[in-house]
Motif scaffolding. Structure first.
Motif, PDB file in Angstrom:
ATOM      1  N   SER A 132      38.251 -30.802 -27.003  1.00  0.00           N
ATOM      2  CA  SER A 132      37.909 -31.989 -26.224  1.00  0.00           C
ATOM      3  C   SER A 132      36.467 -31.913 -25.741  1.00  0.00           C
ATOM      4  CB  SER A 132      38.843 -32.117 -25.024  1.00  0.00           C
ATOM      5  OG  SER A 132      38.578 -31.076 -24.097  1.00  0.00           O
ATOM      6  N   HIS A 133      35.966 -33.038 -25.259  1.00  0.00           N
ATOM      7  CA  HIS A 133      34.612 -33.040 -24.705  1.00  0.00           C
ATOM      8  C   HIS A 133      34.504 -32.064 -23.539  1.00  0.00           C
ATOM      9  CE1 HIS A 133      33.639 -37.325 -26.396  1.00  0.00           C
ATOM     10  NE2 HIS A 133      33.799 -36.414 -27.341  1.00  0.00           N
ATOM     11  N   ALA A 134      35.514 -31.990 -22.717  1.00  0.00           N
ATOM     12  CA  ALA A 134      35.492 -31.046 -21.586  1.00  0.00           C
ATOM     13  C   ALA A 134      35.456 -29.609 -22.083  1.00  0.00           C
ATOM     14  CB  ALA A 134      36.712 -31.271 -20.698  1.00  0.00           C
ATOM     15  N   ASP A 135      36.184 -29.319 -23.175  1.00  0.00           N
ATOM     16  CA  ASP A 135      36.153 -27.978 -23.757  1.00  0.00           C
ATOM     17  C   ASP A 135      34.741 -27.641 -24.260  1.00  0.00           C
ATOM     18  OD1 ASP A 135      38.875 -27.644 -23.319  1.00  0.00           O
ATOM     19  OD2 ASP A 135      39.438 -28.350 -25.318  1.00  0.00           O
ATOM     20  N   GLN A 136      34.124 -28.605 -24.925  1.00  0.00           N
ATOM     21  CA  GLN A 136      32.773 -28.393 -25.456  1.00  0.00           C
ATOM     22  C   GLN A 136      31.796 -28.100 -24.316  1.00  0.00           C
ATOM     23  OE1 GLN A 136      31.898 -31.989 -27.625  1.00  0.00           O
ATOM     24  NE2 GLN A 136      33.799 -31.841 -28.811  1.00  0.00           N
ATOM     25  N   GLN A 137      31.858 -28.894 -23.274  1.00  0.00           N
ATOM     26  CA  GLN A 137      30.937 -28.732 -22.145  1.00  0.00           C
ATOM     27  C   GLN A 137      31.170 -27.413 -21.422  1.00  0.00           C
ATOM     28  OE1 GLN A 137      32.035 -32.447 -20.420  1.00  0.00           O
ATOM     29  NE2 GLN A 137      30.352 -33.584 -21.371  1.00  0.00           N
ATOM     30  N   ARG A 138      32.415 -27.008 -21.311  1.00  0.00           N
ATOM     31  CA  ARG A 138      32.719 -25.730 -20.655  1.00  0.00           C
ATOM     32  C   ARG A 138      32.141 -24.562 -21.461  1.00  0.00           C
ATOM     33  NH1 ARG A 138      37.526 -26.737 -19.877  1.00  0.00           N
ATOM     34  NH2 ARG A 138      38.401 -25.811 -21.758  1.00  0.00           N
ATOM     35  N   ARG A 139      32.271 -24.636 -22.771  1.00  0.00           N
ATOM     36  CA  ARG A 139      31.719 -23.566 -23.599  1.00  0.00           C
ATOM     37  C   ARG A 139      30.190 -23.540 -23.520  1.00  0.00           C
ATOM     38  NH1 ARG A 139      34.352 -23.949 -29.436  1.00  0.00           N
ATOM     39  NH2 ARG A 139      32.924 -22.174 -29.778  1.00  0.00           N
ATOM     40  N   LEU A 140      29.567 -24.696 -23.461  1.00  0.00           N
ATOM     41  CA  LEU A 140      28.115 -24.747 -23.346  1.00  0.00           C
ATOM     42  C   LEU A 140      27.636 -24.181 -22.010  1.00  0.00           C
ATOM     43  CD1 LEU A 140      27.303 -28.210 -24.984  1.00  0.00           C
ATOM     44  CD2 LEU A 140      26.762 -25.941 -25.898  1.00  0.00           C
ATOM     45  N   VAL A 141      28.370 -24.441 -20.940  1.00  0.00           N
ATOM     46  CA  VAL A 141      28.016 -23.860 -19.645  1.00  0.00           C
ATOM     47  C   VAL A 141      28.122 -22.343 -19.705  1.00  0.00           C
ATOM     48  CG1 VAL A 141      28.770 -23.605 -17.240  1.00  0.00           C
ATOM     49  CG2 VAL A 141      28.531 -25.881 -18.239  1.00  0.00           C
ATOM     50  N   GLU A 142      29.139 -21.834 -20.364  1.00  0.00           N
ATOM     51  CA  GLU A 142      29.295 -20.382 -20.474  1.00  0.00           C
ATOM     52  C   GLU A 142      28.159 -19.768 -21.306  1.00  0.00           C
ATOM     53  OE1 GLU A 142      32.926 -17.168 -21.034  1.00  0.00           O
ATOM     54  OE2 GLU A 142      33.203 -19.232 -21.735  1.00  0.00           O
ATOM     55  N   TYR A 143      27.785 -20.441 -22.391  1.00  0.00           N
ATOM     56  CA  TYR A 143      26.650 -19.963 -23.185  1.00  0.00           C
ATOM     57  C   TYR A 143      25.362 -20.010 -22.371  1.00  0.00           C
ATOM     58  CZ  TYR A 143      29.317 -19.953 -27.582  1.00  0.00           C
ATOM     59  OH  TYR A 143      30.218 -19.677 -28.587  1.00  0.00           O
ATOM     60  N   ALA A 144      25.193 -21.070 -21.586  1.00  0.00           N
ATOM     61  CA  ALA A 144      23.998 -21.183 -20.747  1.00  0.00           C
ATOM     62  C   ALA A 144      23.941 -20.052 -19.730  1.00  0.00           C
ATOM     63  CB  ALA A 144      23.973 -22.542 -20.043  1.00  0.00           C
ATOM     64  N   ALA A 145      25.069 -19.749 -19.111  1.00  0.00           N
ATOM     65  CA  ALA A 145      25.116 -18.667 -18.123  1.00  0.00           C
ATOM     66  C   ALA A 145      24.770 -17.327 -18.758  1.00  0.00           C
ATOM     67  CB  ALA A 145      26.507 -18.605 -17.489  1.00  0.00           C
ATOM     68  N   GLU A 146      25.235 -17.114 -19.966  1.00  0.00           N
ATOM     69  CA  GLU A 146      24.910 -15.873 -20.675  1.00  0.00           C
ATOM     70  C   GLU A 146      23.410 -15.798 -20.955  1.00  0.00           C
ATOM     71  OE1 GLU A 146      26.629 -13.419 -24.546  1.00  0.00           O
ATOM     72  OE2 GLU A 146      26.801 -15.593 -24.481  1.00  0.00           O
ATOM     73  N   ALA A 147      22.799 -16.948 -21.300  1.00  0.00           N
ATOM     74  CA  ALA A 147      21.385 -16.964 -21.674  1.00  0.00           C
ATOM     75  C   ALA A 147      20.457 -16.810 -20.474  1.00  0.00           C
ATOM     76  CB  ALA A 147      21.057 -18.260 -22.413  1.00  0.00           C
ATOM     77  N   ILE A 148      20.833 -17.386 -19.325  1.00  0.00           N
ATOM     78  CA  ILE A 148      19.934 -17.304 -18.170  1.00  0.00           C
ATOM     79  C   ILE A 148      20.353 -16.230 -17.183  1.00  0.00           C
ATOM     80  CG2 ILE A 148      19.328 -19.740 -18.424  1.00  0.00           C
ATOM     81  CD1 ILE A 148      20.951 -20.341 -15.915  1.00  0.00           C
ATOM     82  N   GLY A 149      21.557 -15.681 -17.319  1.00  0.00           N
ATOM     83  CA  GLY A 149      22.007 -14.580 -16.468  1.00  0.00           C
ATOM     84  C   GLY A 149      22.539 -15.026 -15.130  1.00  0.00           C
ATOM     85  N   ILE A 150      21.753 -15.814 -14.412  1.00  0.00           N
ATOM     86  CA  ILE A 150      22.127 -16.279 -13.088  1.00  0.00           C
ATOM     87  C   ILE A 150      21.458 -17.623 -12.837  1.00  0.00           C
ATOM     88  CG2 ILE A 150      20.214 -15.017 -11.985  1.00  0.00           C
ATOM     89  CD1 ILE A 150      22.093 -14.588  -9.566  1.00  0.00           C
TER      90      ILE A 150
END
Length: 424
Positions: free
Chosen positions: A229-247
């Motif tokens: 779902s769109h919500a699933d996609q956005q949640r995964r992107l937030v997790e990838y973003a958190a991994e990339a920026i750390g905090i």
């Protein structure tokens, strides 16, 4: 440097702006952010193609921009992390199978890893909200042209100019009042298909024109993936973003892939509840931050890098100001008389601080790297900043194929005159 880097040890007096105890000092938060972006360690003596792939895996997204004051934007983040490297490696990663990066709209026009490409379905499925006017106008008023472009690309990749001539499409322009484009029908049809995900870039011409191709042909399985779902996609992107920026705060987690803030808030709440993000308080900050559980928390950092305005370390300007105390803006869109620091200004990262900002320009005719101005940030000592800055500029010039670096002795900026003497 005059400013204390901090030991990272926690103290009883540390607090947020609300007066509550902080989990992390500002120094600790900075070091986490720098390490997550792959900037915390000395660069390799000799960069390898494998190391370029590791940077891709760490950042997951590289912003694209056409400005050429120094070098094309997408090449610069790799120099900042690897030092001199072969740009042909990145060209291959974006244009030859197996592709490590594909073009799409993410944080503006961007290269992303192929497994992230399907996660932007939430944006592609709602063009009325997200797409540009010329794209929508092309799809609405010229559906036959869109179909003709699709059929032509099935025979192989083409540029917008080639399609315009080959298909003999109408020469009138898709006028919408948008100052950024005055597209032909062919260009509008191509950009519509690019936005919706049917088309991506096969590569770029020497003039940086996008060569368009069907996504399914260029990267089999790319366009037809079903990522939930769109919500699933956005949640995964937030997790990838958190991994990339750390905090980062919610706004920073949203900004990395340009997610709607409301969607990012919901995704952060779910990830925090699941333990995939850890809510923390940072010294002197009112809003909570979210820490990726696997983020490195080094006690010190040995960073040294000039950062492009489009580098993911600094493209969230509000985060830069909160963590590093630098109010940084891109000024090349401004008339010269309104610029404060210069046309193409790069922050200089040294240790865990942004200690200077440097206006740089490639003078290809003369074969030199020009530094019209160099500015020292408050609280830092010029004597500590100048030697590593001069060395960084020399390495940058060598990588670009220039024989020397030149700064004007009478140029603006606190560091310019002394930098000119060192470089001479």
């Amino acid at each position: 440097m005059a400013e204390n880097n901090g030991s990272g040890g926690k103290t009883a007096t540390r607090a947020t702006r609300t007066g509550k105890p902080a989990d992390l000092s500002l120094s600790e938060a900075r070091r986490i952010a720098i390490a997550a972006q792959g900037l915390g360690r000395p660069r390799p003596a000799r960069a390898t193609k494998r190391q370029l792939g590791a940077v891709i895996n760490r950042l997951r997204l590289i912003q694209i921009d056409a400005v050429t004051a120094l070098e094309r934007a997408h090449y610069l983040p790799f120099f900042s992390r690897l030092g001199p490297y072969d740009k042909a490696w990145l060209d291959q990663a974006t244009s030859r199978p197996p592709r490590q990066l594909v073009e799409t709209w993410a944080h503006e026009a961007s290269f992303v890893q192929p497994d992230l490409y399907p996660l932007f379905g939430w944006r592609r499925d709602d063009p009325q909200r997200y797409a540009w006017g010329q794209m929508i106008k092309a799809a609405r008023e010229h559906p036959d042209a869109v179909q003709a472009v699709r059929a032509a690309l099935a025979e192989g990749p083409l540029t917008a100019k080639q399609l315009h001539v080959q298909l003999e499409l109408p020469d009138r322009r898709l006028r919408t009042g948008n100052p950024w484009g005055n597209w032909t029908v062919a260009k509008g049809a191509l950009e519509w298909l690019f936005w919706t995900g049917e088309v991506t870039a096969a590569g770029r011409t020497p003039q940086f024109e996008r060569v368009y191709g069907l996504a399914e042909q260029l990267v089999p399985g790319l366009a037809n993936a079903q990522p939930g779902s769109h919500a699933d996609q956005q949640r995964r992107l937030v997790e990838y973003a958190a991994e990339a920026i750390g905090i980062g705060q919610i706004g920073s987690l949203a900004d990395y892939f340009r997610l709607p803030l409301t969607a990012a808030k919901s995704a952060v709440a779910e990830l925090a509840e699941a333990g995939a993000l850890i809510q923390v308080a940072v010294e002197g900050q009112r809003e909570p931050y979210y820490l990726h559980p696997q983020a490195a928390q080094p006690r010190q950092t040995r960073a040294r890098a000039l950062l492009s305005p489009f580098d993911s370390m600094v493209f969230d300007r509000r985060r830069v100001e909160r963590l590093f105390g630098m109010r940084y803006r891109l000024e090349y869109y401004l008339p010269a008389a309104k610029r404060v620091y210069g046309y193409f200004v790069m922050p200089f990262l040294l240790g865990e601080h942004l200690v200077a900002r440097v206006d740089v320009k490639s003078d290809r005719r003369e074969g030199v790297l020009r530094v019209p101005a160099a500015w020292l940030e408050p609280a830092f000592a010029a004597d500590a900043v100048l030697p590593p800055l001069a060395e960084e500029l020399r390495q940058l010039a060598t990588w670009l194929g220039f024989g020397r670096v030149v700064a004007p002795p009478e140029g603006p900026g606190e560091l310019t005159a002394r930098l000119a003497a060192i470089l001479a």
